[in-house]
Design an enzyme around this catalytic site. Structure first.
Site, PDB file in Angstrom:
ATOM      1  N   ARG A   1      40.469  39.482  33.032  1.00 54.38           N
ATOM      2  CA  ARG A   1      41.696  39.152  33.394  1.00 54.38           C
ATOM      3  C   ARG A   1      41.709  37.987  34.760  1.00 54.38           C
ATOM      4  NH1 ARG A   1      45.289  44.196  35.666  1.00 54.38           N
ATOM      5  NH2 ARG A   1      43.945  43.986  37.501  1.00 54.38           N
TER       6      ARG A   1
ATOM      7  N   LYS B   1      47.559  37.707  38.276  1.00 55.17           N
ATOM      8  CA  LYS B   1      47.355  38.271  39.468  1.00 55.17           C
ATOM      9  C   LYS B   1      47.006  37.419  40.637  1.00 55.17           C
ATOM     10  CE  LYS B   1      45.176  42.745  40.693  1.00 55.17           C
ATOM     11  NZ  LYS B   1      46.368  43.422  41.402  1.00 55.17           N
TER      12      LYS B   1
ATOM     13  N   GLU C   1      57.888  47.438  37.397  1.00 56.43           N
ATOM     14  CA  GLU C   1      56.646  48.155  37.907  1.00 56.43           C
ATOM     15  C   GLU C   1      56.771  48.326  39.289  1.00 56.43           C
ATOM     16  OE1 GLU C   1      53.093  45.385  38.004  1.00 56.43           O
ATOM     17  OE2 GLU C   1      54.350  43.820  38.642  1.00 56.43           O
TER      18      GLU C   1
HETATM   19  N1  PMP Z   1      51.065  46.292  39.294  1.00 55.88           N
HETATM   20  C1  PMP Z   1      50.737  45.273  40.301  1.00 55.88           C
HETATM   21  C2  PMP Z   1      51.633  44.518  40.960  1.00 55.88           C
HETATM   22  C3  PMP Z   1      49.311  45.513  40.760  1.00 55.88           C
HETATM   23  O1  PMP Z   1      49.116  44.778  41.694  1.00 55.88           O
HETATM   24  C4  PMP Z   1      48.406  46.504  40.229  1.00 55.88           C
HETATM   25  C5  PMP Z   1      47.128  46.522  40.923  1.00 55.88           C
HETATM   26  N2  PMP Z   1      47.221  46.956  42.234  1.00 55.88           N
HETATM   27  C6  PMP Z   1      49.082  47.246  39.070  1.00 55.88           C
HETATM   28  C7  PMP Z   1      50.097  47.008  38.501  1.00 55.88           C
HETATM   29  C8  PMP Z   1      47.931  48.079  38.388  1.00 55.88           C
HETATM   30  O2  PMP Z   1      46.788  47.360  37.829  1.00 55.88           O
HETATM   31  P1  PMP Z   1      45.365  47.808  37.537  1.00 55.88           P
HETATM   32  O3  PMP Z   1      45.658  49.081  36.807  1.00 55.88           O
HETATM   33  O4  PMP Z   1      44.923  46.758  36.767  1.00 55.88           O
HETATM   34  O5  PMP Z   1      44.909  47.886  38.867  1.00 55.88           O
END
Ligand code: PMP
Length: 284
Positions: free
Chosen positions: A50, A149, A182
């Site tokens: 990622r 990200k 989210e």
């Molecule tokens: N959405 C956002 C905006 C995030 O920053 C994160 C990670 N902290 C997630 C969702 C969750 O992603 P992951 O399960 O890959 O940590």
């Protein structure tokens, strides 16, 4: 604590980067948050993949191979002798001139911090949390793809401020069309009629690695899953709701915008998934 910067380790007090680094000046860079369970790095390959995809999307060439980056992360965990904890892996555009032009930055800065995990207090994993809908909308995915990200979290921080002002730990963010995307640092799931639903990434959600892990777990438990479009109405009328993230793992949500979700207690499917996730991170 030993911090990795561009191939060298530094004590915390000596770990420094330039004030001309575009990661600081403009939030120009990408990152990952990764967990260590029992001395081993959880879903390392997925996180590295990622990271490189985020970097490619912003035309940031990481001067280390995927394999080299994996080794660097494992090396940083070893040198810090961390059995359980959290890794913050960052790649910034690097030092450049003032002005956003990334072509003035010659070499990306790679930073690996191995630290303790800042999880939510234990009681919330049993009893669940209350959340709100933030009035700050998610940046449209045709302006900035939510799968990147990036180091630019101001959009999420604005919503987090709203959550804290409402005495909540998290806030759900809607997109411009009013669909659920989210939370500020977690993906969101609901359970409706024994089916697991989560917003598709095109609505404005990060492709969460914990989200994918939960979907895989649900599939093996024969629980149906769907990435779809959800509105606040769907959350208000859901049977269960929970959030997922590397830091939070799986955290139940029992209230949103003053409405009680289901019977106001952590749901049966959420409890099964939490139990399954705990077993998974012990065994992987
Ligand atoms: N959405 C956002 C905006 C995030 O920053 C994160 C990670 N902290 C997630 C969702 C969750 O992603 P992951 O399960 O890959 O940590």
């Amino acid at each position: 604590m030993k911090i990795y910067i561009n191939g060298e380790y530094y004590d915390k007090a000596d770990a420094q980067i330039s004030v001309f680094d575009h990661g600081l000046l403009y939030g120009d860079g990408v990152f990952e948050g990764i967990r260590i369970y029992n001395g081993r790095v959880f879903k390392l390959k997925e996180h590295i993949e990622r990271l490189y995809q985020s970097a490619k999307a912003i035309l940031l060439e990481i001067p280390v191979s995927n394999g080299g980056m994996e080794e660097a992360v494992i090396g940083a965990v070893k040198i810090n002798k961390k059995e359980n904890g959290y890794i913050r892996l960052m790649v910034t555009r690097g030092e450049g001139l003032l002005g956003i032009d990334p072509t003035t930055c010659r070499r990306p800065t790679i930073i690996i911090i191995v630290s303790d995990i800042q999880a939510y207090p234990e009681k919330y994993y049993k009893n669940g949390i209350g959340i709100i809908t933030a009035s700050s909308r998610r940046i449209p995915s045709d302006c900035l793809d939510p799968r990147i990200k990036s180091l630019n979290y101001l959009n999420n921080i604005m919503a987090k401020i709203e959550a804290r002002q409402a005495n909540c730990l998290e806030a759900v963010m809607l997109n411009k069309e009013g669909f659920v995307t989210e939370c500020t640092g977690d993906n969101i799931f609901i359970v409706k009629n024994d089916e697991l639903l989560t917003p598709a990434s095109y609505q404005g959600a990060l492709d969460g690695i914990t989200m994918s892990t939960v979907i895989d777990m649900a599939n093996s438990l024969k629980i149906k899953t769907l990435k779809t479009s959800l509105t606040r109405y769907d959350i208000y009328n859901s049977d269960e709701c929970f959030l997922t993230g590397t830091g939070a793992e799986i955290i139940p949500v029992i209230k949103i915008d003053g409405r009680v979700i289901g019977n106001g207690r952590t749901g049966a499917i959420t409890r099964r998934l939490i139990k399954g996730f705990k077993e998974l991170v012990m065994e992987f």
